[in-house]
Design an enzyme around this catalytic site. Structure first.
Site, mmCIF file in Angstrom:
data_model
loop_
_atom_site.group_PDB
_atom_site.id
_atom_site.type_symbol
_atom_site.label_atom_id
_atom_site.label_comp_id
_atom_site.label_asym_id
_atom_site.label_seq_id
_atom_site.Cartn_x
_atom_site.Cartn_y
_atom_site.Cartn_z
ATOM 1 N N ASP A 147 45.532 49.631 30.377
ATOM 2 C CA ASP A 147 45.673 47.836 31.059
ATOM 3 C C ASP A 147 46.008 46.899 30.686
ATOM 4 O O ASP A 147 45.710 47.240 29.199
ATOM 5 C CB ASP A 147 45.081 47.782 32.119
ATOM 6 C CG ASP A 147 45.715 48.798 33.792
ATOM 7 O OD1 ASP A 147 46.584 49.160 33.303
ATOM 8 O OD2 ASP A 147 45.234 48.227 34.701
ATOM 9 N N LYS A 202 50.539 46.480 33.290
ATOM 10 C CA LYS A 202 50.981 45.283 33.801
ATOM 11 C C LYS A 202 50.575 43.861 34.344
ATOM 12 O O LYS A 202 50.109 43.643 33.718
ATOM 13 C CB LYS A 202 51.061 45.819 35.546
ATOM 14 C CG LYS A 202 51.043 46.724 35.787
ATOM 15 C CD LYS A 202 50.776 47.325 37.401
ATOM 16 C CE LYS A 202 50.969 48.574 37.284
ATOM 17 N NZ LYS A 202 50.189 50.283 36.667
ATOM 18 N N MET A 214 43.717 36.389 39.287
ATOM 19 C CA MET A 214 45.461 36.491 39.283
ATOM 20 C C MET A 214 45.970 34.924 39.636
ATOM 21 O O MET A 214 46.803 34.968 40.993
ATOM 22 C CB MET A 214 46.006 37.131 39.459
ATOM 23 C CG MET A 214 45.721 38.632 38.929
ATOM 24 S SD MET A 214 46.312 40.398 39.616
ATOM 25 C CE MET A 214 44.759 40.627 40.824
#
Length: 280
Positions: free
Chosen positions: A62, A84, A196
């Site tokens: 990732d 991502k 996030m």
């Protein structure tokens, strides 16, 4: 539909038929390890995680897997970037789930490595569910989640006697609006850790203030936690959205809200006093 995955770290185009990259070593079904890489420091990898990396026939990694950890991948093992970032997924999650199943069914040992812990905002549960449905042998290797690793590296205990008896993790990622009971969150009297959450800084601040959290509640913004360029920015709840813009904070970044943030200064002062005493 065929998807093209691009390895952004090597600029190597990877055709969606990853099966062609590696011939199965036997007719038996392989195994998938869902591995937590931790927040970035390679020294925080578990022994089990490293064993899974070294025993893999193919690795999928990732965006949040650090370059330091990627450098540990065996040179002769194909390592494919499937990361991502916001509004830019190199491969849809559904396709990635099927890719893991396909590779294992070819007889390959697959290491699917993620930043932090696979089961903490890492969609590891979705991947494991698809693997189990397909009858593929799969194992989850826990990793140090960012809240724990980054706060510790910043000298901020998530809980501390007399200050915070609990800690709550919240994702700041949402397609439109955050589905959070802000009033309940504000009344917990817990340390709050937002993953996030940079692009939602204004929402986080406004909603917690509206829920009754004091404007002067300390906030820590930890950028690139557990990495060589870690940056700790200390502010308060009322001013934290402005601090994000002023300091030009970039992902990955963690947001910690609560009185435990004040422990950082105290712990660093104690460390300075101790060092002065030893050198006297």
């Amino acid at each position: 539909m065929k998807h093209t995955v691009t390895n952004t770290k090597t600029s190597t185009p990877i055709n969606g038929r990853v099966n062609d990259l590696h011939k199965p070593r036997s007719a038996r079904t392989g195994k998938v390890w869902l591995v937590g890489a931790g927040p970035g420091d390679a020294d925080l990898l578990t022994v089990k995680a490293l064993r899974a990396i070294n025993s893999a026939d193919i690795i999928f990694y990732d965006q949040l897997v650090s370059e330091e950890i990627c450098a540990l991948f065996p040179k002769d093992t194909p390592a494919l970037y499937v990361g991502k970032v916001k509004n830019n997924h190199s491969i849809p999650q559904e396709d990635l789930n099927q890719l893991l199943v396909n590779q294992a069914q070819l007889g390959l040992n697959v290491c699917r490595i993620k930043g932090g812990d696979p089961f903490v905002f890492g969609r590891g549960g979705e991947e494991l569910l698809e693997l189990r449905k397909a009858g593929v042998e799969a194992e989850v290797v826990p990793g140090i989640t960012s809240a724990s690793g980054c706060s510790t590296y910043a000298d901020i205990p998530l809980t501390h006697r007399g200050i915070a008896q609990g800690c709550t993790f919240v994702t700041g990622h949402a397609e439109k609006t955050l589905d959070v009971n802000w009033n309940a969150l504000a009344q917990l009297n817990h340390t709050l850790v937002f993953y996030m959450g940079l692009t939602r800084a204004g929402d986080i601040s406004d909603n917690l203030l509206a829920g009754g959290v004091a404007a002067d509640t300390p906030v820590a913004i930890i950028e690139n936690g557990c990495r060589k360029d870690q940056r700790d920015i200390i502010t308060d709840l009322a001013n934290f959205p402005v601090a994000v813009l002023r300091e030009k904070v970039k992902s990955p970044a963690l947001i910690i809200v609560g009185k435990v943030v004040n422990m950082k200064e105290q712990l660093q002062v104690e460390a300075w006093i101790k060092e002065a005493q030893l050198s006297a």
